[in-house]
Design a protein around this motif. Structure first.
Motif, PDB file in Angstrom:
ATOM      1  N   ILE A 115       0.820  -1.216   0.000  1.00 19.84           N
ATOM      2  CA  ILE A 115       0.000   0.000   0.000  1.00 19.84           C
ATOM      3  C   ILE A 115       0.853   1.266   0.000  1.00 19.84           C
ATOM      4  O   ILE A 115       0.343   2.360   0.253  1.00 19.84           O
ATOM      5  N   GLY A 116       2.137   1.120  -0.265  1.00 16.30           N
ATOM      6  CA  GLY A 116       2.992   2.283  -0.422  1.00 16.30           C
ATOM      7  C   GLY A 116       3.546   2.864   0.862  1.00 16.30           C
ATOM      8  O   GLY A 116       4.122   3.967   0.834  1.00 16.30           O
ATOM      9  N   TYR A 117       3.450   2.170   1.973  1.00 16.12           N
ATOM     10  CA  TYR A 117       4.023   2.641   3.237  1.00 16.12           C
ATOM     11  C   TYR A 117       5.491   2.197   3.301  1.00 16.12           C
ATOM     12  O   TYR A 117       5.874   1.334   4.086  1.00 16.12           O
ATOM     13  N   THR A 118       6.309   2.815   2.487  1.00 15.95           N
ATOM     14  CA  THR A 118       7.661   2.334   2.250  1.00 15.95           C
ATOM     15  C   THR A 118       8.529   2.366   3.508  1.00 15.95           C
ATOM     16  O   THR A 118       9.243   1.390   3.811  1.00 15.95           O
ATOM     17  N   ASP A 119       8.504   3.468   4.236  1.00 16.45           N
ATOM     18  CA  ASP A 119       9.344   3.577   5.434  1.00 16.45           C
ATOM     19  C   ASP A 119       8.927   2.563   6.489  1.00 16.45           C
ATOM     20  O   ASP A 119       9.784   1.897   7.099  1.00 16.45           O
ATOM     21  N   ALA A 120       7.617   2.456   6.719  1.00 18.64           N
ATOM     22  CA  ALA A 120       7.124   1.495   7.710  1.00 18.64           C
ATOM     23  C   ALA A 120       7.441   0.069   7.281  1.00 18.64           C
ATOM     24  O   ALA A 120       7.809  -0.777   8.110  1.00 18.64           O
ATOM     25  N   ALA A 121       7.315  -0.205   5.994  1.00 13.36           N
ATOM     26  CA  ALA A 121       7.627  -1.538   5.485  1.00 13.36           C
ATOM     27  C   ALA A 121       9.094  -1.880   5.726  1.00 13.36           C
ATOM     28  O   ALA A 121       9.435  -3.016   6.100  1.00 13.36           O
TER      29      ALA A 121
END
Length: 308
Positions: free
Chosen positions: A256-262
């Protein structure tokens, strides 16, 4: 390091039982587990028993929110005596399989070396009931397993499980709205933030601590003396399921595009997964160091989720 999703076996009874009940409309087990909130935190229950799931979390606590986020509903019945529970189960099996749990895994005697309670919770899907045997799909790796009714009822009573109500079963699973898998992930984010911020404490024995404090305390316990029972709990269950949860969380957040959290969740998964080798081989100093590196990542993940 780029996140690489995990697919494989492991102690994932909760999500796998969900998927069986959803049937052909089931989303991925990664997104199911994400929806339960289980990847978002760590707890040291009673100050001594580690789980890599949120402070105050139990499978029961994550159930209804996960169903709603994915667009499903179900009915639940529990309590009473063994005879009543068996009749309830029999009546619902006429309509289809029934989710059952928590059960005490130690009474599931089709599993090798299981001959009495071990204090381990588990979930199964019952698919049939004969005069003297229950037939079930056990997501631990035992499809179409059978078990004498007396052993099943003892397991289902779950006297040695420290949460939930005896003889709990869920049935009547039905999809009330179609939810795209990515939308289900997004709908689960507020609950993930609440769990990670330790805002939903439930079922907390005295002395329970969470997240970074729990990781630091576990590191000190392992430094001092990792006894046989703690080591077995970590290497046979807690690390395996906790690492997979975090790997799945990273996969879902990336989708879902939550790159930093991922990225942070992937780092957590790598740190936790790396615990397995030193704890199996007795290098406890290395294991303690990994836990201390893990400790600050919980706050980082919370900040990354809040900033999105």
């Amino acid at each position: 390091m780029q996140h690489f999703p995990y697919i494989g076996s492991g102690p994932y009874c909760y999500a796998n039982a969900f998927a069986m009940m959803f049937g052909k409309h089931a989303p991925s087990t990664a997104s199911i587990e994400f929806a339960t909130g289980s990847p978002f935190g760590m707890q040291l229950v009673g100050g001594s028993l580690p789980f890599f799931d949120p402070f105050g979390w139990t499978p029961e606590a994550g159930f209804n929110a996960a169903l709603d986020a994915m667009g499903w509903t179900s009915s639940v019945m529990s309590g009473g005596n063994a005879g009543d529970a068996l009749e309830r189960l029999r009546s619902q099996l006429v309509h289809g399989p029934v989710w059952v749990g928590p059960v005490e895994m130690g009474w599931l005697r089709y599993q090798p070396n299981k001959d009495g309670p071990i204090g381990a919770d588990h979930y199964v899907v019952v698919i049939g009931l004969a005069s003297d045997r229950v037939q079930l799909h056990d997501p631990q790796g035992y499809p179409f397993a059978t078990l004498p009714i007396s052993d099943f009822l003892t397991a289902w009573q779950a006297e040695t499980i420290d949460y939930g109500t005896p003889f709990t079963m869920r049935f009547g699973f039905r999809q009330v709205r179609v939810v795209d898998e990515d939308d289900g992930i997004r709908a689960s984010l507020p609950a993930a933030i609440r769990w990670l911020s330790m805002q939903k404490p439930q079922h907390l024995p005295e002395g329970t601590i969470g997240n970074g404090e729990a990781a630091e305390a576990l590191a000190s316990m392992i430094d001092a003396r990792c006894d046989k029972d703690l080591r077995a709990h970590l290497i046979h269950f807690a690390i395996r399921v906790g690492t997979r949860r975090l790997a799945d969380a990273a996969t879902c957040l990336s989708r879902i595009g939550y790159t930093d959290a991922a990225h942070i969740a992937s780092v957590q998964a790598a740190l936790l997964g790396a615990l397995q080798y030193p704890l199996v081989t007795g290098n406890d100093a290395e294991a303690a160091d990994l836990l201390r590196r893990l400790a600050p990542t919980y706050q980082r993940l919370l900040e990354a989720l809040r900033s999105c």
